[in-house]
Design an enzyme around this catalytic site. Sequence first.
Site, PDB file in Angstrom:
ATOM      1  N   HIS A  48      55.605  45.902  40.786  1.00 48.72           N
ATOM      2  CA  HIS A  48      54.258  45.969  40.195  1.00 48.72           C
ATOM      3  C   HIS A  48      53.394  47.066  40.828  1.00 48.72           C
ATOM      4  O   HIS A  48      52.919  47.964  40.108  1.00 48.72           O
ATOM      5  CB  HIS A  48      53.563  44.613  40.277  1.00 48.72           C
ATOM      6  CG  HIS A  48      52.113  44.646  39.911  1.00 48.72           C
ATOM      7  ND1 HIS A  48      51.670  44.986  38.658  1.00 48.72           N
ATOM      8  CD2 HIS A  48      50.993  44.412  40.660  1.00 48.72           C
ATOM      9  CE1 HIS A  48      50.347  44.944  38.624  1.00 48.72           C
ATOM     10  NE2 HIS A  48      49.922  44.599  39.834  1.00 48.72           N
TER      11      HIS A  48
ATOM     12  N   HIS B 239      47.414  47.812  46.809  1.00 47.49           N
ATOM     13  CA  HIS B 239      46.224  47.132  46.295  1.00 47.49           C
ATOM     14  C   HIS B 239      46.289  45.607  46.416  1.00 47.49           C
ATOM     15  O   HIS B 239      45.266  44.933  46.340  1.00 47.49           O
ATOM     16  CB  HIS B 239      45.945  47.538  44.839  1.00 47.49           C
ATOM     17  CG  HIS B 239      46.835  46.901  43.822  1.00 47.49           C
ATOM     18  ND1 HIS B 239      48.039  47.451  43.433  1.00 47.49           N
ATOM     19  CD2 HIS B 239      46.703  45.764  43.089  1.00 47.49           C
ATOM     20  CE1 HIS B 239      48.599  46.689  42.506  1.00 47.49           C
ATOM     21  NE2 HIS B 239      47.812  45.657  42.284  1.00 47.49           N
TER      22      HIS B 239
ATOM     23  N   GLU C 225      45.388  40.614  49.841  1.00 44.47           N
ATOM     24  CA  GLU C 225      45.304  39.303  49.191  1.00 44.47           C
ATOM     25  C   GLU C 225      46.608  38.513  49.308  1.00 44.47           C
ATOM     26  O   GLU C 225      46.589  37.294  49.471  1.00 44.47           O
ATOM     27  CB  GLU C 225      44.956  39.486  47.707  1.00 44.47           C
ATOM     28  CG  GLU C 225      44.730  38.183  46.963  1.00 44.47           C
ATOM     29  CD  GLU C 225      44.323  38.417  45.512  1.00 44.47           C
ATOM     30  OE1 GLU C 225      43.973  37.433  44.845  1.00 44.47           O
ATOM     31  OE2 GLU C 225      44.351  39.576  45.053  1.00 44.47           O
ATOM     32  N   ASP C 226      47.749  39.208  49.240  1.00 49.52           N
ATOM     33  CA  ASP C 226      49.032  38.507  49.125  1.00 49.52           C
ATOM     34  C   ASP C 226      49.933  38.585  50.357  1.00 49.52           C
ATOM     35  O   ASP C 226      51.034  38.036  50.339  1.00 49.52           O
ATOM     36  CB  ASP C 226      49.805  39.064  47.919  1.00 49.52           C
ATOM     37  CG  ASP C 226      49.102  38.772  46.607  1.00 49.52           C
ATOM     38  OD1 ASP C 226      48.282  37.839  46.574  1.00 49.52           O
ATOM     39  OD2 ASP C 226      49.359  39.481  45.621  1.00 49.52           O
TER      40      ASP C 226
ATOM     41  N   ASP D 282      46.174  48.480  37.123  1.00 51.84           N
ATOM     42  CA  ASP D 282      46.717  47.157  37.452  1.00 51.84           C
ATOM     43  C   ASP D 282      46.733  46.267  36.209  1.00 51.84           C
ATOM     44  O   ASP D 282      47.716  45.584  35.907  1.00 51.84           O
ATOM     45  CB  ASP D 282      45.862  46.553  38.567  1.00 51.84           C
ATOM     46  CG  ASP D 282      46.211  45.096  38.859  1.00 51.84           C
ATOM     47  OD1 ASP D 282      47.389  44.805  39.108  1.00 51.84           O
ATOM     48  OD2 ASP D 282      45.294  44.254  38.847  1.00 51.84           O
TER      49      ASP D 282
ATOM     50  N   ASP E 233      45.006  56.793   5.694  1.00 56.55           N
ATOM     51  CA  ASP E 233      44.968  57.695   6.851  1.00 56.55           C
ATOM     52  C   ASP E 233      45.524  57.016   8.101  1.00 56.55           C
ATOM     53  O   ASP E 233      44.864  56.915   9.124  1.00 56.55           O
ATOM     54  CB  ASP E 233      43.554  58.227   7.094  1.00 56.55           C
ATOM     55  CG  ASP E 233      42.510  57.135   7.164  1.00 56.55           C
ATOM     56  OD1 ASP E 233      42.791  56.025   6.704  1.00 56.55           O
ATOM     57  OD2 ASP E 233      41.411  57.403   7.676  1.00 56.55           O
TER      58      ASP E 233
END
Length: 670
Positions: free
Chosen positions: A51, A75, A79-80, A142, A262
């Site tokens: 990712h 990024h 957090e992870d 993201d 169109d």
Amino acid sequence: MEEVTTFLEEFAGLLVMYTDEEKGDIMSAARWAEGLHHNQKRASGEPYFIHPLNVAKILINMKLDYKSIIAALLHDVLEDTEVTRGELRKEFGKDVLLLVDGVTKISGLRAKNKTVQAAETIRKMLFAMVKDIRVILIKLADKLHNMRTLEYLDVSKRKSIAQECLDIYAPLAARLGISWLKDELEDLCLKHLNPQVYQQIKKFVSGKKSERAGYLERVKNDIYNAAKEEGITISITTRAKHFYSIYYKSKKKGKKLEEIYDLLGIRILCETPAECYTILGLVHKLWMPISGRFKDYIAMPKSNRYQSLHTTVMCYDGKLIEIQIRTHGMNRTAEYGIAAHWLYKKGFSREHLRIEDIPIINKLKTWDGENLATSEFLKEIKQELLKDSIYVFTPKGDAIELPRGASAIDFAYHIHTEVGHHCSSAKADGVIITLRKELKNAQIIEILTSQNARPHLNWLIYAKTSRARSKIRHWLNQYDPGLIIEQNIIARKRLQTGKHPDIKRNKHQIITRQFFDKNRMGIVIDNERNLLIRFAKCCNATPGDNIIGYVSRGRGITIHKKHCPNLRFIKDIESRLIDVEWETFSSKATGGFKVIARAGTDIFSGIEGAIKKYNGHLLEGRLEEKDFDTITAYFTIEIDKKEDFKKVLRSIRAVPTIINVQIKQVSEQE
């Protein structure tokens, strides 16, 4: 391990635009991120590291600076993973830490209420843009990769994420001028929100592709030959309209897919703006232009700096083709938007980037969004910042940007608060217009003022900008002692007493309620300015419900639905009721109805024609298309007299394409 090595080698091959030192830092970040996410998996079962690697690839294609690429790779680490801010700063410096921290704060917010969480997330995201635009570019990349891999989630979650993306992220990409990103996000949203229609459009477009190829080649050759005769070097590309654009056009115009000609357009690129206008003349010599379908965004660029000439011509065999004409520089800006201005080069410092010239950034700096309650913030964002804007001019020629749908009231308050408070009427291109009339792009607006003029409660209906509504509310609260406007409710002392309408009620009585724009709500209360307004949990009144206020001792005013069954059990109910209404006040009668019509017609024109016979005004129209044979539409109209409503309905039923009409609500201001 071998798979990861292959991923990293392929990624390294994309870094051709960066210096050797920058490549080294980027690859160091990639390997560090892979180690930190080593044991983590995505919903697809792939290594999680895939990712951030793909997010970084998207930003490389957008040609962002190397620190943005490093931040994209990292990024999610705050957090992870167990990495601290101090460790991140030590490894890659302060700038990368600030970018990663900005993205983390946006995605890491948690709140008990989903609406509060959404509003606060968007608030953080937008104001992070003011500090460093790269934060939102990383977030958009993201979001794009997550949308590309959304099929691994359950259906309800996919739809929820896709709807948020369609409401917030796709419009934001548009406001930043990144058209390819906006287009792909919209198509992915349609794929998950309405997969049947998505596949239907995909099949239709691919089936027509080969048949149009020869036709478009003939058109291109004619344009090339005409430009060659003028000595102008051009390049031409053909482009397919993205699926969501086709879907939206089909809904808006009520046409079947076969009636939209169109689907493909032609883009002509040249060197100078002067050549753009010359080529426009050549195209119009070759084929007849369609009236009302020419737009000059070179002379008047969009708020996101987009520039181009747009024209639609009647080409061979009576087919319509949209043609765009722009320079190569304009095309880079059109494709990459603000990202096109973020390419670091030797000798090109951050101070030269002038990001503050982007209107959405400028607006965020001056916008008093922080003073809005959380519940109102998301509405204001969607209505004012993410919607299309128009430019109108002062008599001196100064350009003013306003949200589409803005009125002369918004313009007046944009000029100055006192001009707004004392505006009495306005002129558009020298012609007198009412203050509530919707302004059009490129008009010259002049505000006429009077010392006797003052704000009215119903101005809140026609004001679209948060600035104008805030100033109007403040004036009314200060100078009209009979009103209090709080929490989007208007409360006032009851003028007469009597039985509560729900205690004795004819069972055949038509329940009436006023239609309200849910983006513009609010309450008002007599002389008492220290009374709190709260909503009763028993009936949970929401904007649009008929409501009544109950003065509860020590707890201020409690808002109930007017026909709440619990009201009859409250002691002294009649003496303690107070008249309340939603902020969108109107002296006219309003009515809503549901219409089922045959597809393939302009239903809006039919409805407008029917109601204008009785001086009616179309307030809102919303289409829902479940298939391509019929259209279900919901309309709200405003009329001078309630008794004319039945006449209007008869007029609507007489429209040939209407199959069925159902009344939804009728009301008038007391």
